[in-house]
Design a protein around this motif. Structure first.
Motif, PDB file in Angstrom:
ATOM      1  N   ALA A 199       0.827  -1.203   0.000  1.00 28.68           N
ATOM      2  CA  ALA A 199       0.000   0.000   0.000  1.00 28.68           C
ATOM      3  C   ALA A 199       0.859   1.249   0.000  1.00 28.68           C
ATOM      4  CB  ALA A 199      -0.912   0.004   1.216  1.00 28.68           C
ATOM      5  N   ARG A 200       2.027   1.161   0.542  1.00 22.66           N
ATOM      6  CA  ARG A 200       2.899   2.335   0.598  1.00 22.66           C
ATOM      7  C   ARG A 200       3.384   2.748  -0.783  1.00 22.66           C
ATOM      8  NH1 ARG A 200       4.780  -0.536   5.505  1.00 22.66           N
ATOM      9  NH2 ARG A 200       3.673   0.505   7.162  1.00 22.66           N
ATOM     10  N   ARG A 201       3.417   1.818  -1.715  1.00 24.14           N
ATOM     11  CA  ARG A 201       3.880   2.135  -3.065  1.00 24.14           C
ATOM     12  C   ARG A 201       2.834   2.884  -3.877  1.00 24.14           C
ATOM     13  NH1 ARG A 201       5.247  -3.617  -3.519  1.00 24.14           N
ATOM     14  NH2 ARG A 201       6.913  -3.864  -2.043  1.00 24.14           N
ATOM     15  N   LEU A 202       1.581   2.920  -3.414  1.00 23.49           N
ATOM     16  CA  LEU A 202       0.529   3.614  -4.150  1.00 23.49           C
ATOM     17  C   LEU A 202       0.664   5.131  -4.038  1.00 23.49           C
ATOM     18  CD1 LEU A 202      -2.657   1.549  -3.329  1.00 23.49           C
ATOM     19  CD2 LEU A 202      -1.487   1.725  -5.504  1.00 23.49           C
ATOM     20  N   GLY A 203       1.418   5.613  -3.083  1.00 26.68           N
ATOM     21  CA  GLY A 203       1.502   7.044  -2.849  1.00 26.68           C
ATOM     22  C   GLY A 203       2.406   7.750  -3.820  1.00 26.68           C
ATOM     23  N   GLY A 204       2.095   7.795  -5.080  1.00 25.92           N
ATOM     24  CA  GLY A 204       2.881   8.501  -6.078  1.00 25.92           C
ATOM     25  C   GLY A 204       2.127   9.707  -6.592  1.00 25.92           C
ATOM     26  N   PRO A 205       2.707  10.418  -7.561  1.00 30.96           N
ATOM     27  CA  PRO A 205       2.019  11.585  -8.083  1.00 30.96           C
ATOM     28  C   PRO A 205       0.756  11.180  -8.840  1.00 30.96           C
ATOM     29  CG  PRO A 205       3.986  11.128  -9.343  1.00 30.96           C
ATOM     30  CD  PRO A 205       3.994  10.186  -8.178  1.00 30.96           C
ATOM     31  N   GLY A 206      -0.239  11.974  -8.742  1.00 27.90           N
ATOM     32  CA  GLY A 206      -1.513  11.698  -9.396  1.00 27.90           C
ATOM     33  C   GLY A 206      -2.363  12.939  -9.282  1.00 27.90           C
ATOM     34  N   ALA A 207      -3.612  12.759  -9.004  1.00 27.99           N
ATOM     35  CA  ALA A 207      -4.487  13.899  -8.760  1.00 27.99           C
ATOM     36  C   ALA A 207      -3.979  14.576  -7.491  1.00 27.99           C
ATOM     37  CB  ALA A 207      -5.918  13.435  -8.606  1.00 27.99           C
ATOM     38  N   ARG A 208      -3.621  15.826  -7.616  1.00 28.63           N
ATOM     39  CA  ARG A 208      -2.848  16.502  -6.574  1.00 28.63           C
ATOM     40  C   ARG A 208      -3.470  16.442  -5.181  1.00 28.63           C
ATOM     41  NH1 ARG A 208       0.414  21.644  -8.670  1.00 28.63           N
ATOM     42  NH2 ARG A 208       1.428  20.600 -10.376  1.00 28.63           N
ATOM     43  N   GLU A 209      -4.668  16.916  -5.038  1.00 32.07           N
ATOM     44  CA  GLU A 209      -5.253  17.002  -3.706  1.00 32.07           C
ATOM     45  C   GLU A 209      -5.446  15.626  -3.082  1.00 32.07           C
ATOM     46  OE1 GLU A 209      -5.790  19.729  -1.871  1.00 32.07           O
ATOM     47  OE2 GLU A 209      -4.853  20.851  -3.507  1.00 32.07           O
ATOM     48  N   ARG A 210      -6.006  14.700  -3.840  1.00 37.72           N
ATOM     49  CA  ARG A 210      -6.220  13.364  -3.289  1.00 37.72           C
ATOM     50  C   ARG A 210      -4.900  12.676  -3.028  1.00 37.72           C
ATOM     51  NH1 ARG A 210     -10.635  10.138  -6.585  1.00 37.72           N
ATOM     52  NH2 ARG A 210      -8.682   9.258  -7.269  1.00 37.72           N
ATOM     53  N   ALA A 211      -3.963  12.822  -3.929  1.00 39.93           N
ATOM     54  CA  ALA A 211      -2.664  12.170  -3.756  1.00 39.93           C
ATOM     55  C   ALA A 211      -1.942  12.710  -2.528  1.00 39.93           C
ATOM     56  CB  ALA A 211      -1.810  12.347  -5.000  1.00 39.93           C
ATOM     57  N   GLN A 212      -2.054  14.011  -2.295  1.00 38.95           N
ATOM     58  CA  GLN A 212      -1.407  14.587  -1.118  1.00 38.95           C
ATOM     59  C   GLN A 212      -1.971  13.988   0.162  1.00 38.95           C
ATOM     60  OE1 GLN A 212      -1.986  18.787  -1.480  1.00 38.95           O
ATOM     61  NE2 GLN A 212      -0.760  18.915  -3.337  1.00 38.95           N
ATOM     62  N   GLY A 213      -3.296  13.883   0.207  1.00 37.80           N
ATOM     63  CA  GLY A 213      -3.927  13.303   1.392  1.00 37.80           C
ATOM     64  C   GLY A 213      -3.561  11.844   1.572  1.00 37.80           C
ATOM     65  N   VAL A 214      -3.530  11.114   0.472  1.00 41.36           N
ATOM     66  CA  VAL A 214      -3.203   9.687   0.538  1.00 41.36           C
ATOM     67  C   VAL A 214      -1.747   9.492   0.951  1.00 41.36           C
ATOM     68  CG1 VAL A 214      -2.940   7.594  -0.830  1.00 41.36           C
ATOM     69  CG2 VAL A 214      -4.993   8.977  -1.068  1.00 41.36           C
ATOM     70  N   VAL A 215      -0.845  10.250   0.360  1.00 37.64           N
ATOM     71  CA  VAL A 215       0.572  10.116   0.702  1.00 37.64           C
ATOM     72  C   VAL A 215       0.804  10.498   2.158  1.00 37.64           C
ATOM     73  CG1 VAL A 215       2.889  11.012   0.245  1.00 37.64           C
ATOM     74  CG2 VAL A 215       1.391  10.407  -1.643  1.00 37.64           C
ATOM     75  N   LEU A 216       0.159  11.545   2.624  1.00 33.89           N
ATOM     76  CA  LEU A 216       0.305  11.946   4.022  1.00 33.89           C
ATOM     77  C   LEU A 216      -0.208  10.843   4.941  1.00 33.89           C
ATOM     78  CD1 LEU A 216       1.195  14.150   5.950  1.00 33.89           C
ATOM     79  CD2 LEU A 216      -1.097  15.099   5.818  1.00 33.89           C
ATOM     80  N   LYS A 217      -1.321  10.220   4.572  1.00 32.49           N
ATOM     81  CA  LYS A 217      -1.864   9.123   5.378  1.00 32.49           C
ATOM     82  C   LYS A 217      -0.901   7.935   5.388  1.00 32.49           C
ATOM     83  CE  LYS A 217      -6.225   8.303   5.619  1.00 32.49           C
ATOM     84  NZ  LYS A 217      -7.612   7.962   5.343  1.00 32.49           N
ATOM     85  N   VAL A 218      -0.316   7.639   4.243  1.00 37.56           N
ATOM     86  CA  VAL A 218       0.636   6.528   4.163  1.00 37.56           C
ATOM     87  C   VAL A 218       1.873   6.834   5.002  1.00 37.56           C
ATOM     88  CG1 VAL A 218       2.195   5.274   2.612  1.00 37.56           C
ATOM     89  CG2 VAL A 218      -0.176   5.666   1.940  1.00 37.56           C
ATOM     90  N   LEU A 219       2.375   8.055   4.907  1.00 38.90           N
ATOM     91  CA  LEU A 219       3.570   8.418   5.670  1.00 38.90           C
ATOM     92  C   LEU A 219       3.325   8.350   7.169  1.00 38.90           C
ATOM     93  CD1 LEU A 219       4.992  11.446   3.629  1.00 38.90           C
ATOM     94  CD2 LEU A 219       5.797   9.084   3.634  1.00 38.90           C
ATOM     95  N   THR A 220       2.148   8.766   7.620  1.00 37.78           N
ATOM     96  CA  THR A 220       1.875   8.755   9.057  1.00 37.78           C
ATOM     97  C   THR A 220       1.558   7.360   9.571  1.00 37.78           C
ATOM     98  OG1 THR A 220      -0.431   9.380   8.638  1.00 37.78           O
ATOM     99  CG2 THR A 220       1.114  11.154   9.160  1.00 37.78           C
TER     100      THR A 220
END
Length: 143
Positions: free
Chosen positions: A55-76
């Motif tokens: 699941a951590r590999r899904l956090g790449g660039p994409g739709a900016r707002e959603r991707a930012q939220g998803v990546v932040l959730k993955v990082l935390t």
């Protein structure tokens, strides 16, 4: 010398059109149109519960707002002991992208996200060095 020095044709050019903050490269525009929207947050939540590593590999660039939220959730959701290993597995561009998301996360902090992002920042700085920070701060493309 020019014959017609009182010409006002040059004033018809809209200089705001050439503002570098509004500039969009045609190739980037075509790539953005062809790109799929970012990962679905509910899908990432499900994968985090089932398979924490993929699941951590899904956090790449994409739709900016959603991707930012998803990546932040993955990082935390990373354990503190796993952060260094994850950062070590990234190449230079990956570390720079991670730094971009870290700084974006600092812009919109959530509960306990700042503490986790500081841990990520420390490990990313150790791998990428000051050059990574400079590249992120001077980059035209943002996340």
């Amino acid at each position: 010398m020019a014959r017609n020095t009182l010409s006002s044709r040059f004033r018809r050019v809209d200089i705001d059109e050439f503002d570098e903050n509004k500039f969009v490269d045609e190739q980037e525009e075509a790539a953005a149109a062809a790109a799929e929207p970012g990962p679905d947050p509910s899908e990432v939540d499900g994968l985090l519960r089932q398979y924490p590593s993929p699941a951590r590999r899904l956090g790449g660039p994409g739709a900016r707002e959603r991707a930012q939220g998803v990546v932040l959730k993955v990082l935390t959701n990373f354990k503190s002991s796993e952060i260094e290993q994850a950062v070590q597995s990234l190449d230079r561009n990956g570390v720079d992208l991670l730094m971009k998301y870290i700084y974006k996360g600092f812009e919109k902090p959530t509960e306990n996200s700042s503490a986790m992002l500081l841990q990520w920042h420390e490990k990313a700085l150790a791998v990428g060095g000051l050059g990574s920070i400079i590249r992120v701060l001077t980059a035209r493309k943002t996340v």
